[in-house]
Design an enzyme around this catalytic site. Structure first.
Site, short mmCIF file in Angstrom:
data_model
loop_
_atom_site.label_atom_id
_atom_site.label_comp_id
_atom_site.label_asym_id
_atom_site.label_seq_id
_atom_site.Cartn_x
_atom_site.Cartn_y
_atom_site.Cartn_z
N THR A 172 -19.49 28.62 -13.66
CA THR A 172 -19.50 28.07 -12.31
C THR A 172 -18.96 29.10 -11.34
O THR A 172 -17.91 29.69 -11.58
CB THR A 172 -18.67 26.77 -12.19
OG1 THR A 172 -18.49 26.45 -10.81
CG2 THR A 172 -17.32 26.89 -12.85
N ILE A 173 -19.68 29.31 -10.26
CA ILE A 173 -19.20 30.26 -9.26
C ILE A 173 -18.01 29.69 -8.51
O ILE A 173 -17.24 30.43 -7.89
CB ILE A 173 -20.31 30.67 -8.27
CG1 ILE A 173 -20.75 29.48 -7.42
CG2 ILE A 173 -21.49 31.30 -8.98
CD1 ILE A 173 -21.69 29.87 -6.30
N ASP A 174 -17.81 28.37 -8.59
CA ASP A 174 -16.69 27.74 -7.88
C ASP A 174 -15.34 28.02 -8.54
O ASP A 174 -14.30 27.81 -7.93
CB ASP A 174 -16.89 26.22 -7.80
CG ASP A 174 -18.02 25.83 -6.87
OD1 ASP A 174 -18.51 26.71 -6.14
OD2 ASP A 174 -18.42 24.65 -6.89
N GLY A 217 -20.99 24.10 -16.11
CA GLY A 217 -19.73 23.84 -15.44
C GLY A 217 -19.06 22.57 -15.90
O GLY A 217 -19.21 22.15 -17.05
N GLY A 264 -28.45 16.87 -14.58
CA GLY A 264 -28.62 15.57 -15.21
C GLY A 264 -29.25 15.70 -16.58
O GLY A 264 -29.29 16.77 -17.18
N MET A 304 -28.20 32.88 -2.00
CA MET A 304 -28.16 34.32 -2.24
C MET A 304 -26.98 34.67 -3.14
O MET A 304 -27.06 35.57 -3.97
CB MET A 304 -28.02 35.07 -0.91
CG MET A 304 -29.23 34.92 0.00
SD MET A 304 -28.95 35.67 1.61
CE MET A 304 -28.79 37.39 1.13
#
Length: 535
Positions: free
Chosen positions: A299-301, A270, A246, A459
């Site tokens: 972003t890990i996504d 991201g 935010g 992790m």
């Protein structure tokens, strides 16, 4: 900032203590946390920075012989990079970036130092976004523009240093901010941005602490950055600058940028952060400020569209694979063992799919893009029953949004409608839900089942970048600085079709990227797991 406006993880102990104390001094005001002070301090609740972008694709009539030309004109218009010269009448100057300016030509010791280096990218250089020519819309993973799958070239701007720049390096103040959640590689990008800025000759480099919050929260001071300070921060995970979700209103952020006299802002984040960066870019243009806003996709996504991957993804897959392998060992070692692993993936199943592929030990992979049922003759539970009967154990990998967010999925869990500070939907816990459903199912049929549930969420994202991500972070960070000096703004530094390019931020925030359930990669995953259709 004045210009003519157009009217149209492995530190040695001593070093680690020094770095952490220096960081804490700027981020927290002291080298020790003061819990009482933090608890009693009243802070203004930030307003979420949300921006929605819409596609400007032209409507095409494929019966029109000139539709390809119209498509390419629209493409070129949408992927044209915004520049500060769009609002300022600026003359470029020769770049200060050269890796050979102290060397002399071979065999001519009396000549002057070489001031031209053939390592620059031409502004007209382009890279192809797509390289596969599909012969039919029915081809696996086909992405066609027209019903005949006609070949249409889609070019994007190549990234890298230019011969001409639009800033005086010794006058530049550059700022770096890391937003959203943690991700492997944040420190690698911060480090490379600082290194490259100093190579250009920038002396005034600062870090904005704790994301966009650092622009308005009282007591959070910008952190001076230098090569000596960030030299080894890549050896640890997390963010040297801190993160938060935010932030204040866009106008308040730009007010702070003006007050701080920032010329370049590098935003690491991201989807939501990219939308925020675009809003800041638009507000700066509205105020006719000479500020370059450049984003780096984190972003890990791996759910930002158009690009091959985002930094942090490869490391997340590697760490997730370790969790899967642990679940496999646990399941195989137990009588009727079932290993259940929940992985991150708020709107896409890339981590679950790739981790399942890389591990090779997964029997069932569930992602939000593909519908599935738990109960019934063709449900997941019935398949687990057969796996236990046939091989004695099994491993299940499920993405956190599976059964919750896709238009293809019958929702298994009720959506609360709640959102976090970034505006992201707060999902129910599919992992715990499945754990309970599996227990209930096997108890109901009178079969013993020993369920081992693993949730490696924090992790996975808190570790340092692996070799692959470290290289990606290095290039993306360097190219972000090259893009700012070239006068671009409102862009993101990324990799497309194996080439490093710049894309307008507006084109990557239209919608999250999702796994193509008709594509070859998902088919490869199904081949590996051997799972049936659960619908």
């Amino acid at each position: 900032m004045a210009a003519a406006v157009k009217t149209s993880g492995g530190f040695c102990n001593t070093q680690q203590q020094w770095l952490h104390s220096t960081r804490d001094l700027f981020l927290h005001g002291s080298t020790r946390s003061n819990a009482k002070e933090c608890k009693s301090r009243k802070t203004k609740k930030p307003t979420s920075l949300r921006v929605k972008a819409t596609s400007t694709k032209v409507e095409l009539d494929f019966n029109d012989p000139s539709w390809k030309q119209k498509f390419q004109e629209d493409w070129d218009n949408r992927f044209n990079l915004p520049r500060i010269t769009d609002i300022y009448d600026l003359k470029p100057r020769p770049t200060t970036f050269s890796l050979m300016k102290q060397r002399t030509p071979t065999g001519d010791e009396d000549s002057t130092p070489m001031d031209m280096w053939n390592g620059y990218v031409n502004n007209d250089d382009r890279a192809l976004m797509k390289v596969i020519k599909y012969s039919s819309p029915t081809s696996a993973g086909a992405e066609c523009i027209d019903p005949d799958c006609s070949w249409v070239e889609q070019w994007v701007h190549r990234a890298g240093p230019r011969k001409d720049i639009y800033y005086e390096p010794n006058e530049v103040k550059a700022a770096i901010v890391t937003c959203g959640g943690l991700c492997p590689g944040l420190n690698d990008v911060i480090r490379q941005v600082v290194f490259t800025l100093e190579t250009y000759g920038v002396k005034n480099i600062v870090g904005i602490p704790f994301g966009f919050r650092g622009f308005f929260e009282k007591g959070l001071k910008e952190m001076p950055l230098s090569r000596n300070l960030v030299e080894n921060i890549n050896l640890a995970g997390g963010s040297f600058l801190g993160v938060s979700r935010g932030g204040p209103k866009t106008s308040e952020i730009v007010d702070s940028i003006q007050a701080r006299r920032i010329d370049m802002l590098f935003v690491l984040g991201g989807n939501g952060t990219h939308a925020g960066a675009n809003a800041i870019h638009d507000e700066c243009r509205k105020r006719k400020l000479k500020v370059s806003v450049v984003a780096v996709p984190k972003t890990i996504d791996n759910d930002i569209p158009l690009m091959d991957k985002t930094f942090g993804f490869d490391t997340a897959v590697e760490e997730a694979q370790r969790a899967i392998n642990s679940a496999y060992i646990e399941a195989r070692s137990a009588y009727h063992g079932i290993g259940l692993v929940k992985l991150m993936g708020r709107s896409s199943g890339f981590i679950a799919m790739h981790a399942s592929l890389s591990s090779g030990q997964v029997d069932v992979c569930l992602i939000p893009e593909v519908s599935f049922a738990l109960d019934g003759e063709y449900g997941v539970l019935q398949h687990l029953e057969q796996l236990i009967k046939n091989k004695g154990f099994c491993v299940v990998c499920v993405a956190e949004a599976a059964g919750q967010v896709s238009e293809l999925t019958v929702e298994l869990l009720q959506n609360s409608g709640a959102t976090d500070a970034s505006g992201n939907a707060i999902l129910s816990d599919i992992g715990v839900h499945m754990q309970q459903k599996i227990k209930t199912h096997f108890k109901g049929i009178g079969v013993h089942a020993d369920i081992k549930y693993i949730d490696p969420t924090y992790m996975v994202r808190a570790c340092r970048a692996n070799a692959s991500d470290a290289i990606l972070c290095t290039v993306l960070g360097q190219n972000a600085v090259h893009g700012a000096f070239a006068g671009f703004s409102g862009i993101t530094s990324c990799i497309c079709n194996t080439h490093y390019v710049y894309l307008p931020v507006t084109q990557v925030i239209t919608a999250p990227k999702r796994v193509n359930h008709k594509g070859r990669m998902w088919h490869r995953c199904l081949t590996s797991t051997g799972q049936p259709d659960f619908r």
